[in-house]
Write a protein that holds these residues in place. Structure first.
Motif, PDB file in Angstrom:
ATOM      1  N   ALA A 200       0.855  -1.188   0.000  1.00  0.00           N
ATOM      2  CA  ALA A 200       0.000   0.000   0.000  1.00  0.00           C
ATOM      3  C   ALA A 200       0.889   1.236   0.000  1.00  0.00           C
ATOM      4  N   ALA A 201       0.995   1.901  -1.141  1.00  0.00           N
ATOM      5  CA  ALA A 201       1.908   3.033  -1.306  1.00  0.00           C
ATOM      6  C   ALA A 201       1.180   4.349  -1.133  1.00  0.00           C
ATOM      7  N   GLU A 202       1.943   5.350  -0.710  1.00  0.00           N
ATOM      8  CA  GLU A 202       1.404   6.700  -0.544  1.00  0.00           C
ATOM      9  C   GLU A 202       2.368   7.699  -1.155  1.00  0.00           C
ATOM     10  N   ASP A 203       1.958   8.951  -1.161  1.00  0.00           N
ATOM     11  CA  ASP A 203       2.782  10.039  -1.701  1.00  0.00           C
ATOM     12  C   ASP A 203       4.199   9.969  -1.112  1.00  0.00           C
ATOM     13  N   GLY A 204       5.196   9.905  -1.997  1.00  0.00           N
ATOM     14  CA  GLY A 204       6.578   9.862  -1.549  1.00  0.00           C
ATOM     15  C   GLY A 204       7.196   8.489  -1.536  1.00  0.00           C
ATOM     16  N   ASP A 205       6.457   7.471  -1.982  1.00  0.00           N
ATOM     17  CA  ASP A 205       7.001   6.110  -2.052  1.00  0.00           C
ATOM     18  C   ASP A 205       7.475   5.798  -3.470  1.00  0.00           C
ATOM     19  N   LEU A 206       8.650   5.183  -3.567  1.00  0.00           N
ATOM     20  CA  LEU A 206       9.231   4.745  -4.840  1.00  0.00           C
ATOM     21  C   LEU A 206       9.241   3.219  -4.834  1.00  0.00           C
ATOM     22  N   ILE A 207       8.701   2.612  -5.880  1.00  0.00           N
ATOM     23  CA  ILE A 207       8.558   1.150  -5.927  1.00  0.00           C
ATOM     24  C   ILE A 207       9.228   0.620  -7.192  1.00  0.00           C
ATOM     25  N   ARG A 208      10.158  -0.313  -7.007  1.00  0.00           N
ATOM     26  CA  ARG A 208      10.728  -1.046  -8.147  1.00  0.00           C
ATOM     27  C   ARG A 208      10.074  -2.419  -8.178  1.00  0.00           C
ATOM     28  N   SER A 209       9.465  -2.770  -9.299  1.00  0.00           N
ATOM     29  CA  SER A 209       8.748  -4.040  -9.377  1.00  0.00           C
ATOM     30  C   SER A 209       8.727  -4.531 -10.816  1.00  0.00           C
ATOM     31  N   TYR A 210       8.185  -5.768 -10.986  1.00  0.00           N
ATOM     32  CA  TYR A 210       8.141  -6.434 -12.290  1.00  0.00           C
ATOM     33  C   TYR A 210       6.774  -7.059 -12.460  1.00  0.00           C
ATOM     34  N   LYS A 211       6.184  -6.838 -13.625  1.00  0.00           N
ATOM     35  CA  LYS A 211       4.830  -7.326 -13.904  1.00  0.00           C
ATOM     36  C   LYS A 211       3.884  -6.860 -12.793  1.00  0.00           C
ATOM     37  N   THR A 212       3.521  -5.603 -12.856  1.00  0.00           N
ATOM     38  CA  THR A 212       2.864  -4.933 -11.727  1.00  0.00           C
ATOM     39  C   THR A 212       1.465  -4.467 -12.096  1.00  0.00           C
ATOM     40  N   GLU A 213       0.537  -4.655 -11.169  1.00  0.00           N
ATOM     41  CA  GLU A 213      -0.780  -4.035 -11.269  1.00  0.00           C
ATOM     42  C   GLU A 213      -0.867  -2.948 -10.201  1.00  0.00           C
ATOM     43  N   ILE A 214      -1.279  -1.756 -10.628  1.00  0.00           N
ATOM     44  CA  ILE A 214      -1.445  -0.631  -9.707  1.00  0.00           C
ATOM     45  C   ILE A 214      -2.923  -0.296  -9.644  1.00  0.00           C
ATOM     46  N   THR A 215      -3.483  -0.305  -8.433  1.00  0.00           N
ATOM     47  CA  THR A 215      -4.890   0.072  -8.225  1.00  0.00           C
ATOM     48  C   THR A 215      -4.928   1.220  -7.228  1.00  0.00           C
ATOM     49  N   THR A 216      -5.496   2.327  -7.633  1.00  0.00           N
ATOM     50  CA  THR A 216      -5.476   3.503  -6.766  1.00  0.00           C
ATOM     51  C   THR A 216      -6.544   3.383  -5.671  1.00  0.00           C
ATOM     52  N   THR A 217      -6.194   3.884  -4.490  1.00  0.00           N
ATOM     53  CA  THR A 217      -7.151   3.911  -3.386  1.00  0.00           C
ATOM     54  C   THR A 217      -7.610   5.337  -3.103  1.00  0.00           C
ATOM     55  N   SER A 218      -7.101   6.288  -3.864  1.00  0.00           N
ATOM     56  CA  SER A 218      -7.579   7.673  -3.886  1.00  0.00           C
ATOM     57  C   SER A 218      -7.190   8.215  -5.255  1.00  0.00           C
ATOM     58  N   ASN A 219      -7.632   9.396  -5.588  1.00  0.00           N
ATOM     59  CA  ASN A 219      -7.103  10.010  -6.803  1.00  0.00           C
ATOM     60  C   ASN A 219      -5.588  10.091  -6.660  1.00  0.00           C
ATOM     61  N   ALA A 220      -4.865   9.692  -7.704  1.00  0.00           N
ATOM     62  CA  ALA A 220      -3.413   9.562  -7.552  1.00  0.00           C
ATOM     63  C   ALA A 220      -2.684   9.991  -8.816  1.00  0.00           C
ATOM     64  N   GLU A 221      -1.450  10.433  -8.610  1.00  0.00           N
ATOM     65  CA  GLU A 221      -0.529  10.716  -9.719  1.00  0.00           C
ATOM     66  C   GLU A 221       0.746   9.919  -9.469  1.00  0.00           C
TER      67      GLU A 221
END
Length: 227
Positions: A200-221
């Motif tokens: 569960a990522a928030e503003d200011g988190d950097l994620i390195r990943s492979y074959k990734t699905e991102i689902t927003t839990t708020s409006n996000a950029e």
């Protein structure tokens, strides 16, 4: 999945701004690379989340053989220098400056009495000796805006095999990536899921990943770097 939070990093800076550096790739920083920062991806070598002080500025300085990308999150800056002198950069806009073999000089100035927020990214060019150039982008309110990378036979973006997209999603929206990505959450919150884990990522988190699905839990950029 590897995760680096802006909150875990020391506050640094130079001239009239403060920043937290999340990527200081050893190809550029060598022995000066901070141990607690990530290396990049493809030719992407630097990421800083910065705030200009009120009326702060970087002061005029040169670059050569590097592409300098600025994404304005809050407030604005006035751009000065050898490329597009006088251009303003407002929240929701991005500028990309290619130094090439010619090089360029620039100074970015906060014209206001309040702090602002800007992301700065650097990418090494695929080929040395290219001409200097400047591109300006307005980021779409929804969906993905590509601001860097592509083939040589187009002019919408500077050519590169490294890609940078700014993704804006409404709460509950999803997007998937099939290859390795470095994704920086610059606004809002989102859940990242790869083959092995969920975060569960928030503003200011950097994620390195492979074959990734991102689902927003708020409006996000989210700024997504891929190759």
């Amino acid at each position: 999945m590897q995760i680096l939070s802006k909150k875990s990093l020391p506050l640094g800076g130079f001239a009239g701004l403060t920043e937290r550096r999340l990527i200081t790739d050893r190809r550029v920083f060598g022995s000066h690379k901070a141990a607690n920062t990530f290396n990049g991806l493809g030719n992407f070598v630097y990421l800083a989340d910065a705030q200009f002080n009120p009326r702060g500025q970087t002061h005029m300085h040169p670059h050569k053989e590097i592409d300098v990308i600025s994404i304005m999150m809050n407030g604005r800056i006035s751009h000065e220098g050898s490329l597009e002198h006088g251009q303003s950069l407002n929240a929701g806009e991005a500028q990309v400056q290619r130094a090439g073999g010619e090089g360029f000089t620039h100074n970015e100035v906060n014209p206001d009495n309040n702090k602002n927020r800007m992301l700065q990214l650097w990418v090494l060019p695929d080929e040395s000796g290219q001409p200097a150039g400047y591109k300006h982008y307005s980021i779409k309110a929804n969906g993905s805006t590509r601001i860097y990378g592509g083939k040589k036979n187009q002019s919408a973006t500077f050519d590169s095999k490294t890609y940078i997209d700014i993704v804006r999603l409404a709460a509950g929206d999803s997007i998937t990536f099939d290859n390795e990505t470095l994704a920086y959450v610059s606004h809002g919150a989102a859940e990242f899921t790869d083959e092995n884990s969920t975060f569960a990522a928030e503003d200011g988190d950097l994620i390195r990943s492979y074959k990734t699905e991102i689902t927003t839990t708020s409006n996000a950029e989210i700024v997504v770097v891929s190759k």
